[in-house]
Design an enzyme around this catalytic site. Sequence first.
Site, PDB file in Angstrom:
ATOM      1  CB  CYS A  27     -44.446 -33.262 -47.071  1.00 26.74           C
ATOM      2  SG  CYS A  27     -43.050 -34.450 -48.379  1.00 26.74           S
ATOM      3  CG  ASP A  53     -38.325 -38.091 -41.981  1.00 29.67           C
ATOM      4  OD1 ASP A  53     -39.625 -37.023 -41.990  1.00 29.67           O
ATOM      5  OD2 ASP A  53     -36.886 -37.191 -42.346  1.00 29.67           O
ATOM      6  CE  LYS A  85     -41.474 -26.211 -33.523  1.00 28.63           C
ATOM      7  NZ  LYS A  85     -42.439 -26.238 -33.989  1.00 28.63           N
ATOM      8  NE  ARG A 141     -40.478 -34.831 -52.766  1.00 26.28           N
ATOM      9  CZ  ARG A 141     -40.596 -33.771 -51.382  1.00 26.28           C
ATOM     10  NH1 ARG A 141     -41.985 -34.192 -51.033  1.00 26.28           N
ATOM     11  NH2 ARG A 141     -39.650 -33.075 -50.484  1.00 26.28           N
ATOM     12  NE  ARG A 186     -42.273 -29.082 -43.545  1.00 28.31           N
ATOM     13  CZ  ARG A 186     -41.481 -30.307 -43.796  1.00 28.31           C
ATOM     14  NH1 ARG A 186     -41.700 -31.390 -45.110  1.00 28.31           N
ATOM     15  NH2 ARG A 186     -40.309 -30.660 -43.749  1.00 28.31           N
ATOM     16  CE  LYS A 201     -36.065 -36.722 -48.950  1.00 30.29           C
ATOM     17  NZ  LYS A 201     -36.187 -35.318 -48.173  1.00 30.29           N
ATOM     18  CG  ASN A 202     -33.716 -35.326 -45.344  1.00 29.03           C
ATOM     19  OD1 ASN A 202     -33.917 -35.378 -45.933  1.00 29.03           O
ATOM     20  ND2 ASN A 202     -34.216 -35.375 -44.062  1.00 29.03           N
TER      21      ASN A 202
HETATM   22  C1  UD1 Z   1     -35.889 -31.918 -41.816  1.00 33.47           C
HETATM   23  C2  UD1 Z   1     -35.928 -33.320 -43.145  1.00 33.47           C
HETATM   24  C3  UD1 Z   1     -37.116 -33.655 -42.716  1.00 33.47           C
HETATM   25  C4  UD1 Z   1     -38.191 -34.216 -40.951  1.00 33.47           C
HETATM   26  C5  UD1 Z   1     -37.597 -32.387 -40.706  1.00 33.47           C
HETATM   27  C6  UD1 Z   1     -37.191 -32.812 -38.949  1.00 33.47           C
HETATM   28  C7  UD1 Z   1     -34.551 -32.377 -45.285  1.00 33.47           C
HETATM   29  C8  UD1 Z   1     -34.779 -32.419 -45.985  1.00 33.47           C
HETATM   30  N1  UD1 Z   1     -36.437 -32.897 -44.901  1.00 33.47           N
HETATM   31  O1  UD1 Z   1     -36.719 -30.739 -42.347  1.00 33.47           O
HETATM   32  O2  UD1 Z   1     -37.545 -35.086 -43.262  1.00 33.47           O
HETATM   33  O3  UD1 Z   1     -39.182 -34.234 -41.041  1.00 33.47           O
HETATM   34  O4  UD1 Z   1     -36.335 -32.632 -40.825  1.00 33.47           O
HETATM   35  O5  UD1 Z   1     -36.373 -33.951 -38.854  1.00 33.47           O
HETATM   36  O6  UD1 Z   1     -33.850 -32.822 -44.104  1.00 33.47           O
HETATM   37  N2  UD1 Z   1     -40.708 -24.568 -37.814  1.00 33.47           N
HETATM   38  C9  UD1 Z   1     -41.109 -22.988 -37.584  1.00 33.47           C
HETATM   39  N3  UD1 Z   1     -39.915 -22.183 -37.757  1.00 33.47           N
HETATM   40  C10 UD1 Z   1     -38.636 -22.334 -39.349  1.00 33.47           C
HETATM   41  C11 UD1 Z   1     -39.037 -23.876 -39.107  1.00 33.47           C
HETATM   42  C12 UD1 Z   1     -39.244 -24.859 -38.750  1.00 33.47           C
HETATM   43  O7  UD1 Z   1     -42.233 -22.821 -37.059  1.00 33.47           O
HETATM   44  O8  UD1 Z   1     -38.576 -21.246 -39.445  1.00 33.47           O
HETATM   45  C13 UD1 Z   1     -41.058 -25.886 -37.205  1.00 33.47           C
HETATM   46  C14 UD1 Z   1     -41.346 -27.216 -38.160  1.00 33.47           C
HETATM   47  O9  UD1 Z   1     -42.587 -26.051 -38.870  1.00 33.47           O
HETATM   48  C15 UD1 Z   1     -41.761 -28.014 -38.055  1.00 33.47           C
HETATM   49  C16 UD1 Z   1     -40.450 -28.152 -36.235  1.00 33.47           C
HETATM   50  O10 UD1 Z   1     -40.142 -27.166 -36.935  1.00 33.47           O
HETATM   51  O11 UD1 Z   1     -42.881 -27.711 -37.152  1.00 33.47           O
HETATM   52  C17 UD1 Z   1     -39.483 -28.809 -37.454  1.00 33.47           C
HETATM   53  O12 UD1 Z   1     -38.777 -28.987 -38.543  1.00 33.47           O
HETATM   54  P1  UD1 Z   1     -37.523 -28.914 -39.601  1.00 33.47           P
HETATM   55  O13 UD1 Z   1     -36.745 -29.459 -38.408  1.00 33.47           O
HETATM   56  O14 UD1 Z   1     -36.975 -27.312 -39.743  1.00 33.47           O
HETATM   57  O15 UD1 Z   1     -38.205 -29.450 -40.532  1.00 33.47           O
HETATM   58  P2  UD1 Z   1     -36.999 -29.130 -41.993  1.00 33.47           P
HETATM   59  O16 UD1 Z   1     -36.119 -28.749 -41.695  1.00 33.47           O
HETATM   60  O17 UD1 Z   1     -37.852 -28.801 -42.403  1.00 33.47           O
END
Ligand code: UD1
Length: 429
Positions: free
Chosen positions: A126, A316, A171, A408, A131, A22-23
């Site tokens: 979720c 995950d 980050k 999902r 986020r 999915k991801n």
């Molecule tokens: C993706 C995955 C999700 C997985 C996550 C972490 C998909 C569709 N989803 O989510 O299943 O749990 O990676 O492996 O691929 N953050 C910020 N600012 C930003 C963006 C992110 O602070 O602009 C933080 C988030 O709140 C979180 C961390 O960075 O604490 C990691 O998030 P991120 O890697 O961006 O997750 P997703 O890409 O949303």
Amino acid sequence: MDSILVTGGNRLEGVIPISGAKNATLPLMIASLLTDEELVLENVPHLADVESLIRILTNHGVDYHVHGKRRGNNGKSGRTIAFRAKEIVDTTAPYELVSRMRASFWVIGPLLARMHHAKVSLPGGCAIGTRPVDLFISSLEAMGAKIKVEGGYAVADAPDGLHGAHFKFPKVSVGATHVAMMAATLAHGTTVLENAAREPEVVDLANCLIAMGAKITGAGTSTINITGVERLHGATHRVLPDRIETGTYAMAVAMTGGDVLLKGAEAPLLQNALDALSEAGVEIEERNDGIRVSRNSETLKSVDVTTEPFPGFPTDLQAQFMALMTQAEGDTHITETIFENRFMHVQELARLGADISLEGQTATVHGGRPLKGATVMATDLRASVSLVIAGLVADGETRINRVYHLDRGFENLEQKLSACGAKVERVSN
Ligand code: UD1
């Protein structure tokens, strides 16, 4: 609304085919916005998130068609879908569509790169933490975009197109890495992304973009170099296997005992989680056609894990591993470092009789207590499947409500588990 009923007590024996990830599928579909030619994706899973993203893409003007059943495929999994964004007629991704799934926000990168403008609703998804989107915004701003956040929308402009930039993510973010990488493929000049996510799905996206004509090196390491090109062209790309689905079923087998071949799974995609399972006493055999998981020993050992960006233990799989550790001997410490609110499954597991205490970002599972079936609620995608796993060993019947979360991200969950001897069925309330 549907529920899943699980009756515990059966071992799992047989074969579970692993679906496309999915991801990876979601960013790959979004990459279709970067070209006016056709992008054909193979091994696309049947999932609610894929359907949600199709609605968003078609709203931008993307045409798609699903290839029919082919010899050797039962038609229930792994579709081939062709996407073509010949003309992007709308650069707005509205709230009604984006609010259902966080990844839909990612269209901002390709829209901005190709159309020099995007208006995208701030995302939903979720409820596992705040986020934010600051990393998306700052990386695109580094490439010359002007972005305002107003009325719940990010409005981005780059009238002369994006330019290459040197950007270090403060980050690690999977989504922001996908977006910055996609945007940079059509920028003027070279972009260097430092502290980039190294997840296999980033590599899969990079491979697809390269097949479309992008110039990218370093995907899979923390520094990615992208040299912009004038235009991208069509390509055909096969989605990589889902490492989270693989890990989930591996943990299900570890939980119930038994012997299952996870067909098509690739061990290097989740080595850290497989190592944790081996340490717990589960046998893992890497084979040409997948991963064979078996547990015949009576006891499971407790193994502490801390979630980390790839190649660390994936967030995950945290909920599923917690369900498993309820059956291990002694105490297990599980620390979540990626999302601040990803322990909603703790109270639901407690309904089944699990003894888990929470302190800050660490959950301590006091293992070895038998679970007993109860009615529980799915709170997010991965948490819901942890309840299914727990139900597989709980005494009696576990009813999991709000299963739309499961739909999902898990293709044919009931069928895959039932085929291996589990008692899992979907009922309409
Ligand atoms: C993706 C995955 C999700 C997985 C996550 C972490 C998909 C569709 N989803 O989510 O299943 O749990 O990676 O492996 O691929 N953050 C910020 N600012 C930003 C963006 C992110 O602070 O602009 C933080 C988030 O709140 C979180 C961390 O960075 O604490 C990691 O998030 P991120 O890697 O961006 O997750 P997703 O890409 O949303």
